[in-house]
Design a protein around this motif. Structure first.
Motif, PDB file in Angstrom:
ATOM      1  N   CYS A  62       0.848  -1.095   0.234  1.00  9.30           N
ATOM      2  CA  CYS A  62      -0.071   0.150   0.058  1.00  9.30           C
ATOM      3  C   CYS A  62       1.022   1.316  -0.190  1.00  9.30           C
ATOM      4  N   THR A  82     -15.888  -4.401  12.545  1.00  5.80           N
ATOM      5  CA  THR A  82     -15.199  -2.984  12.653  1.00  5.80           C
ATOM      6  C   THR A  82     -13.668  -3.040  12.638  1.00  5.80           C
ATOM      7  N   LYS A  85     -12.528  -2.988   9.274  1.00  8.09           N
ATOM      8  CA  LYS A  85     -12.555  -2.042   8.663  1.00  8.09           C
ATOM      9  C   LYS A  85     -11.470  -1.159   8.916  1.00  8.09           C
ATOM     10  N   GLN A  86     -11.036  -1.313  10.372  1.00 13.60           N
ATOM     11  CA  GLN A  86     -10.135  -0.483  10.786  1.00 13.60           C
ATOM     12  C   GLN A  86      -8.499  -0.978  10.341  1.00 13.60           C
ATOM     13  N   SER A  88      -8.346  -2.041   7.328  1.00 12.57           N
ATOM     14  CA  SER A  88      -8.160  -1.892   5.907  1.00 12.57           C
ATOM     15  C   SER A  88      -7.894  -0.292   5.783  1.00 12.57           C
ATOM     16  N   GLU A  89      -8.278   0.314   6.607  1.00 13.27           N
ATOM     17  CA  GLU A  89      -7.976   1.938   6.674  1.00 13.27           C
ATOM     18  C   GLU A  89      -6.636   2.111   7.099  1.00 13.27           C
ATOM     19  N   PHE A  90      -6.117   1.245   8.162  1.00 17.07           N
ATOM     20  CA  PHE A  90      -4.685   1.433   8.541  1.00 17.07           C
ATOM     21  C   PHE A  90      -3.943   1.268   7.558  1.00 17.07           C
ATOM     22  N   GLY A  92      -4.316   0.539   4.186  1.00 18.63           N
ATOM     23  CA  GLY A  92      -4.580   1.217   3.041  1.00 18.63           C
ATOM     24  C   GLY A  92      -5.094   0.476   1.830  1.00 18.63           C
ATOM     25  N   TYR A  93      -6.007  -0.451   2.255  1.00 16.64           N
ATOM     26  CA  TYR A  93      -6.483  -1.475   1.169  1.00 16.64           C
ATOM     27  C   TYR A  93      -7.401  -0.380   0.093  1.00 16.64           C
ATOM     28  N   ARG A  94      -7.178  -1.076  -1.209  1.00 16.60           N
ATOM     29  CA  ARG A  94      -8.087  -0.277  -2.151  1.00 16.60           C
ATOM     30  C   ARG A  94      -9.597  -0.694  -1.939  1.00 16.60           C
ATOM     31  N   THR A  96     -12.015  -3.677   0.244  1.00 12.78           N
ATOM     32  CA  THR A  96     -12.307  -4.749   1.286  1.00 12.78           C
ATOM     33  C   THR A  96     -13.851  -5.366   1.264  1.00 12.78           C
TER      34      THR A  96
END
Length: 243
Positions: A62, A82, A85-86, A88-90, A92-94, A96
């Motif tokens: 990423c 949850t 999702k965190q 993924s955000e941390f 930096g997935y395009r 999920t």
């Protein structure tokens, strides 16, 4: 595709791979970079398998601009979703994707193979990451089988298949140096507070990564590394003995 038989892992099956599987006779391990791929797919039975198995590699992807798509097949509950999702955000997935197949029963859902096949038809992934098929968790074994059945229907697929390790060491032929990003992997695992309540996954993962860094190759001294078994789609189908 029919529902898969519930996978069982016996020591005699593991021994069989040592005895007569030519695929594991190659002892050399290649040190590779994580920045060459443009689009990768990560198949995860559960939320946290990604950060435990290859969190350092995913962070490097990423950061270098590689597009990462992750599929979680068992979300289990809202708290774990949850956390997913965190993660993924941390990292930096395009993209999920979350599915709600019941944990410990991944083998029972033929729809999983259909989801994988549909995903592979939509985009051309350079690499597909999947749990190692001898990993010590029946959902991990089952997901690898679902992937193999999907690949069987797509004989022209050119993607590289890389198996990652979570619960059990695999037989690696590739390693990626994650020494410089090990703290980011640790932070990614720590997001999974619901799972850290019962098992210290940071110690589990980083201890294995430390071992891989020391033992994998003389080409480069590494503090931490993530190990993979790489093969072609055809090799993966053959490896899992899917007919």
């Amino acid at each position: 595709m029919k529902n898969l038989t519930q996978p069982r892992l016996y020591w005699k099956q593991i021994f069989k791979y040592y005895v007569d599987r030519v695929v594991f006779q190659k002892s050399s391990v290649e040190l590779i970079d994580s920045g060459k791929e443009k689009l990768v797919l990560v198949l995860c039975p559960h939320i946290d398998d990604d950060v435990i198995g290859l969190g350092g590699t995913l962070y490097q992807y990423c950061q270098s601009g590689t597009s990462v798509k992750v599929i979680y097949f068992s979300s289990e509950n809202d708290r774990r979703k949850t956390e997913g999702k965190q993660i993924s955000e941390f990292l930096g997935y395009r993209e999920t994707a979350f599915y709600d197949f019941k944990p410990e029963q991944i083998s029972r859902y033929s729809e999983i193979g259909d989801i994988i096949e549909s995903t592979l038809k939509k985009e051309s992934f350079d690499v597909i990451y999947t749990p190692f098929h001898l990993d010590r968790h029946k959902d991990h074994i089952a997901l690898s089988l679902h992937l193999a059945h999907a690949l069987k229907k797509m004989p022209g697929l050119k993607s590289e298949i890389r198996s990652y390790e979570v619960w059990s060491p695999l037989f690696p032929n590739q390693v990626i140096d994650i020494s410089d990003v090990i703290e980011y992997k640790k932070k990614g695992i720590l997001i999974c507070k619901s799972q850290m309540e019962s098992v210290n996954y940071v110690d589990l993962a980083l201890s294995l990564n430390r071992y891989r860094g020391i033992t994998s190759t003389r080409e480069k001294q590494m503090a931490y590394a993530e190990a993979f078994y790489s093969c072609t789609p055809y090799g993966f189908i053959k490896l899992l003995q899917v007919k």
